[in-house]
Write an enzyme that holds these catalytic residues in place. Structure first.
Site, PDB file in Angstrom:
ATOM      1  N   TYR A   4       0.793  -1.233   0.000  1.00  0.00           N
ATOM      2  CA  TYR A   4       0.000   0.000   0.000  1.00  0.00           C
ATOM      3  C   TYR A   4       0.826   1.285   0.000  1.00  0.00           C
ATOM      4  CZ  TYR A   4      -3.912  -3.095   0.595  1.00  0.00           C
ATOM      5  OH  TYR A   4      -4.835  -4.078   0.386  1.00  0.00           O
ATOM      6  N   PHE A  51      -9.495  -4.885  10.999  1.00  0.00           N
ATOM      7  CA  PHE A  51     -10.783  -4.794  10.302  1.00  0.00           C
ATOM      8  C   PHE A  51     -10.608  -5.188   8.842  1.00  0.00           C
ATOM      9  CE2 PHE A  51      -8.849  -0.538  10.724  1.00  0.00           C
ATOM     10  CZ  PHE A  51      -8.671  -0.190   9.400  1.00  0.00           C
TER      11      PHE A  51
END
Length: 409
Positions: A123, A409
């Site tokens: 990322y 998450f």
């Protein structure tokens, strides 16, 4: 290859989750975990990629409220469920989904995005920097003792099931949220996340226990843990696997750790995600016997540099011109004047000469205050044009306590 990006229809959730599990490999989620993810999925924030009739990519987001340095909450999208099928890797599909997501975050006026990464290297090229750390360790409780501050004798412990203690523990957690950057206020559906305990995921441990610490009938802290069933020829050698431990005051916190270290038949406490500055490091008698280490936690991306930097407070007065590089979101590129202190900040476009130069990835890493700009400058990632600007700005960005994300998450 012609790929179509579109939203997720409710009747496609099962297919989406199956494709996600296939991309990640492994046995897949237990039914309890699958139900949780189904409950919290936000269909209007979930993107799917299609090659003809085949779903070949996924990317979603959750709507969170995250504590910033200074204590203010900020609405942030938590990027999640990102996958590309093995047949469609290395073709630009992930880049297309990241492009669509960040454009949508900008349209929603969400200045900061966050994620947890299966592979941290993925990322950075999209402008995400590692913004928090996780402390992990295994404490040898046969050779390490824990400090017991005055007042621990007033604390009374009760053991209940994780489900029975959930409401009371969530009330304690809610009181802690404003005090540490990176903490997420529980949104509806997320309150059960900390107590998911499918038998298939216990890896040799027993069920999850909830330890309540009370003073004069008031709950002051809690710990959630399970115990393994390890024995050898020398006898019991069980491990306390600690999931959560939180308290409203230092005395209760110390007492909880001391209790965990004294559980019969156990010889170790193992934990995988505590804050980098967790006080347990100062409670133990021998830190070498704790086998501590760090890994990346939450990754942070500034979607709107001006709004993001103006949203947080600063530990020291700062007045600096930042020259920001951002090839993936070019609306952020250029010079910004940041002026702020502990009461708030302003960050606006400027034509003044740059005093510090860096990429949006480094700004994301520094944003919550856990990583110093000065250290990044030592790696050649931040460049100083005005003498003194680096030290001033680095001190202003740092926070105490350090930022932390308690669950994924």
């Amino acid at each position: 290859m012609t790929i179509e990006l579109r939203g997720l229809a409710p009747d496609q959730w099962g297919l989406m989750h199956d494709r996600l599990e296939r991309a990640f490999g492994g046995p897949g989620d237990a039914p309890e975990e699958r139900d949780h993810w189904h409950t919290v999925t936000e269909y209007d924030r979930t993107l799917t990629a299609w090659d003809g009739p085949e779903m070949v990519g996924t990317a979603g987001a959750f709507s969170f409220r995250m504590t910033l340095p200074g204590g203010a909450p900020l609405a942030v999208p938590g990027v999640t469920m990102v996958s590309v099928q093995p047949t469609h890797r290395r073709r630009g599909l992930l880049t297309s989904m990241m492009r669509r997501q960040l454009d949508e975050f900008r349209d929603r006026a969400e200045p900061v995005a966050v994620l947890t990464a299966s592979e941290p290297a993925i990322y950075g090229r999209f402008g995400y920097g590692v913004g928090t750390k996780q402390l992990h360790g295994t404490i040898d409780t046969t050779r390490v003792s824990f400090a017991r501050p005055a007042g621990t004798e007033r604390i009374r412990f009760r053991l209940v099931s994780a489900a029975a203690g959930l409401t009371a523990c969530e009330a304690v957690y809610a009181r802690l949220v404003p005090g540490r950057p990176g903490l997420l206020a529980r949104q509806p559906g997320w309150e059960t996340r900390p107590v998911l305990d499918p038998p298939s995921g216990r890896n040799g441990a027993g069920p999850l226990h909830c330890l309540l610490a009370e003073v004069d009938g008031e709950l002051r802290g809690y710990a959630r843990y399970a115990v393994t069933g390890e024995w050898n020829y020398g006898g019991a050698d069980e491990t306390v696997r600690l999931r959560d431990v939180e308290a409203l005051d230092p005395v209760t916190y110390a007492a909880l750790w001391d209790f965990l270290a004294s559980i019969d038949l156990t010889s170790k406490i193992h934990f995988t995600n505590r804050p980098a500055d967790d006080p347990v490091q100062h409670l133990v008698s021998d830190i070498r016997r704790c086998l501590l280490g760090f890994r990346d936690g939450m990754h942070v991306r500034l979607v709107d540099v001006g709004a993001a930097l103006a949203a947080r407070a600063y530990s020291a007065p700062v007045d600096v011109v930042l020259d920001v590089e951002d090839a993936f979101c070019p609306w952020n590129a250029g010079r910004w004047r940041l002026t702020g202190d502990a009461k708030g900040a302003v960050c606006e476009r400027t034509s003044d000469a740059a005093e510090l130069s860096l990429s949006v990835k480094e700004l994301g890493a520094a944003y919550l205050g856990g990583f110093g700009l000065a250290a990044m400058a030592g790696a050649g990632l931040v460049r100083e044009s005005r003498p003194g600007a680096l030290a001033e700005t680095s001190a202003a960005f740092r926070t105490d306590p350090e930022p932390w994300l308690p669950h994924g998450f």
